[in-house]
Design an enzyme around this catalytic site. Structure first.
Site, PDB file in Angstrom:
ATOM      1  N   ARG A 263      38.016  39.107  33.495  1.00 29.95           N
ATOM      2  CA  ARG A 263      37.624  40.338  34.191  1.00 29.95           C
ATOM      3  C   ARG A 263      36.112  40.550  34.143  1.00 29.95           C
ATOM      4  O   ARG A 263      35.497  41.020  35.109  1.00 29.95           O
ATOM      5  CB  ARG A 263      38.365  41.513  33.545  1.00 29.95           C
ATOM      6  CG  ARG A 263      38.070  42.889  34.136  1.00 29.95           C
ATOM      7  CD  ARG A 263      38.917  43.942  33.431  1.00 29.95           C
ATOM      8  NE  ARG A 263      38.563  45.306  33.809  1.00 29.95           N
ATOM      9  CZ  ARG A 263      39.050  45.943  34.858  1.00 29.95           C
ATOM     10  NH1 ARG A 263      39.903  45.335  35.655  1.00 29.95           N
ATOM     11  NH2 ARG A 263      38.690  47.180  35.124  1.00 29.95           N
TER      12      ARG A 263
ATOM     13  N   ILE B  79      35.389  48.087  40.643  1.00 30.06           N
ATOM     14  CA  ILE B  79      36.477  47.310  40.053  1.00 30.06           C
ATOM     15  C   ILE B  79      37.445  48.322  39.455  1.00 30.06           C
ATOM     16  O   ILE B  79      37.084  49.081  38.554  1.00 30.06           O
ATOM     17  CB  ILE B  79      35.963  46.354  38.956  1.00 30.06           C
ATOM     18  CG1 ILE B  79      34.871  45.420  39.501  1.00 30.06           C
ATOM     19  CG2 ILE B  79      37.117  45.568  38.362  1.00 30.06           C
ATOM     20  CD1 ILE B  79      35.336  44.455  40.551  1.00 30.06           C
ATOM     21  N   SER B  80      38.656  48.372  39.973  1.00 31.48           N
ATOM     22  CA  SER B  80      39.597  49.402  39.551  1.00 31.48           C
ATOM     23  C   SER B  80      39.898  49.298  38.060  1.00 31.48           C
ATOM     24  O   SER B  80      39.785  48.228  37.455  1.00 31.48           O
ATOM     25  CB  SER B  80      40.902  49.277  40.339  1.00 31.48           C
ATOM     26  OG  SER B  80      40.675  49.428  41.715  1.00 31.48           O
ATOM     27  N   ALA B  81      40.293  50.433  37.480  1.00 30.97           N
ATOM     28  CA  ALA B  81      40.698  50.450  36.079  1.00 30.97           C
ATOM     29  C   ALA B  81      41.839  49.468  35.854  1.00 30.97           C
ATOM     30  O   ALA B  81      42.693  49.268  36.726  1.00 30.97           O
ATOM     31  CB  ALA B  81      41.126  51.856  35.677  1.00 30.97           C
TER      32      ALA B  81
ATOM     33  N   PHE C 264      41.275  56.320  43.907  1.00 35.20           N
ATOM     34  CA  PHE C 264      40.496  55.231  44.485  1.00 35.20           C
ATOM     35  C   PHE C 264      39.374  55.786  45.351  1.00 35.20           C
ATOM     36  O   PHE C 264      39.479  56.905  45.880  1.00 35.20           O
ATOM     37  CB  PHE C 264      41.381  54.335  45.365  1.00 35.20           C
ATOM     38  CG  PHE C 264      42.178  53.314  44.608  1.00 35.20           C
ATOM     39  CD1 PHE C 264      41.700  52.028  44.439  1.00 35.20           C
ATOM     40  CD2 PHE C 264      43.402  53.644  44.057  1.00 35.20           C
ATOM     41  CE1 PHE C 264      42.426  51.074  43.740  1.00 35.20           C
ATOM     42  CE2 PHE C 264      44.152  52.701  43.365  1.00 35.20           C
ATOM     43  CZ  PHE C 264      43.654  51.411  43.205  1.00 35.20           C
TER      44      PHE C 264
END
Length: 406
Positions: A40, A74-76, A219
């Protein structure tokens, strides 16, 4: 990156994977393996601390607009893994990701394997130009095709996708997503319903789509053909500080009725409904979005009376003519959590507060601690089946319904 740093990242990634599994976001061996495999940290901006990158609930902003508002991230980790589980990916599938960040596409590629493929599309060339070399550097360049395109339109060169995962906030479902969804395929989309979002997994049932699961999420908003602009009412208090009411849908026809509303005496009402410190009440927000007249989001400038009591309210409000109420809390009797209520401004503030309290009590009686509601999407031209009490949201290309358990 040094070997020592890479080792540290691996330790943090495994620890986070364990946390995600314990919290129920990772439920399958396939997603667990993919999360532990994909680095990640290779996709976030340089200088981002590993501790931030590998935090369960931390999104990493990758781009802001001229006003400093995040427009790409970058999403959780909990959202990414939950949506991958919702998509139910299998080996050999062809997957469309809308919103190119990198690690989500890489994890999808890990799951579908060398016999499958992932197409990752984003409208912003700056985003795709960052994602593509990151995917190549981490070994996914030949398993993920990165496209710069407005994915509100059909993706050229592809017929059908076994799964589509939308990683930007969508106000509506683009017809292209339905048209390119294979038979038995899953569409996972963070859908905004009157300002409240859920990541919903949809499958086609006859002429419409029905949910198989939903997850609380947030989002950045979609750009391009699917963009939706909220309406805002900016209300000055007596000292010139601004309180903003933001409407996703259903804004009042005559906002002038609210002129000077913050100069009125504040009123309040309390529901008798309490929650403990660790209990989630996210479905209350969705209930408000479904049934509270004049529902909107609330934002305040420093210096306002509301800002001074920030820890006792949540950013949800309801407008009633010349008045508005907002969701508030106070310590529950005996110190066991908090009690929900409403504080309000305006000549009819007491009525606005009472309307919000009525919906708090309705949520407590009809929806709290019950099975999640079922969502459906009825494309324009179909005939929706609407039972008593079903909430509806009119969209550009169809109708969304929410059916709460009886």
């Amino acid at each position: 990156m040094t070997d020592e740093t890479a080792d540290q990242a691996g330790v943090l990634r495994d620890k986070l994977a364990d946390e995600l599994a314990a919290a129920g976001y990772i439920t399958s061996a396939e997603v667990d393996r993919a999360f532990r495999t994909v680095p990640r940290h290779a996709f976030v901006p340089a200088g981002t601390p590993l501790e931030v990158t590998y935090r369960l609930d931390e999104a990493v902003v990758t781009k802001r607009d001229e006003n400093g508002i995040a427009i790409s991230s970058i999403s959780a980790a909990f959202v990414q893994t939950a949506m991958l589980e919702q998509a139910e990916l299998k080996s050999g599938m062809i997957v469309l990701e809308i919103g190119a960040g990198g690690p989500n596409a890489a994890m999808a590629a890990e799951i579908v394997g060398p016999e499958g493929h992932v197409v990752s599309a984003d409208i912003d060339p700056e985003v795709t130009n960052r994602a593509k070399p990151s995917l190549e550097a981490t070994g996914y360049g030949d398993r993920v095709t990165v496209l710069t395109a407005d994915a509100g339109h059909e993706i050229p060169g592809y017929d059908k996708f076994n799964a589509t995962i939308v990683t930007v906030g969508a106000w509506d479902l683009a017809p292209a997503w339905r048209n390119q969804l294979a038979e038995g395929g899953t569409l996972v989309v963070p859908l905004r319903m009157n300002g409240v979002s859920r990541s919903i997994a949809f499958r086609r049932v006859n002429d419409h789509l029905v949910s198989t699961s939903s997850v609380v999420c947030g989002f950045v908003a979609m750009q391009g053909v699917g963009e939706h602009i909220d309406r805002e009412f900016r209300l000055p208090d007596p000292n010139g500080h601004i309180v903003t009411l933001r409407f996703d849908d259903g804004a009042p026809d005559n906002p002038a009725l609210l002129d000077g509303v913050l100069a009125s005496e504040r009123s309040e009402a309390w529901s008798g409904v309490t929650v403990g410190g660790s209990e989630s009440f996210a479905d209350l927000h969705l209930w408000f979005a479904s049934y509270l007249p004049g529902f909107c989001k609330l934002a305040v400038e420093e210096g306002t009376e509301l800002a001074q009591e920030r820890k006792t309210w949540f950013p949800f409000a309801g407008v009633r003519g010349d008045s508005f109420a907002y969701l508030s809390v106070r310590p529950a009797p005996g110190g066991s959590g908090v009690e929900f209520g409403a504080r309000a401004y305006g000549a009819h503030g007491q009525e606005a507060a009472a309307a919000m309290v009525e919906q708090i009590q309705a949520w407590d009686e009809r929806a709290r601690n019950r099975a999640e509601p079922t969502f459906a999407y009825w494309p324009t031209g179909t005939t929706p089946v609407i039972s008593e009490g079903t909430a509806t949201f009119t969209k550009t290309h169809g109708l969304v319904t929410i059916s709460w358990p009886a």
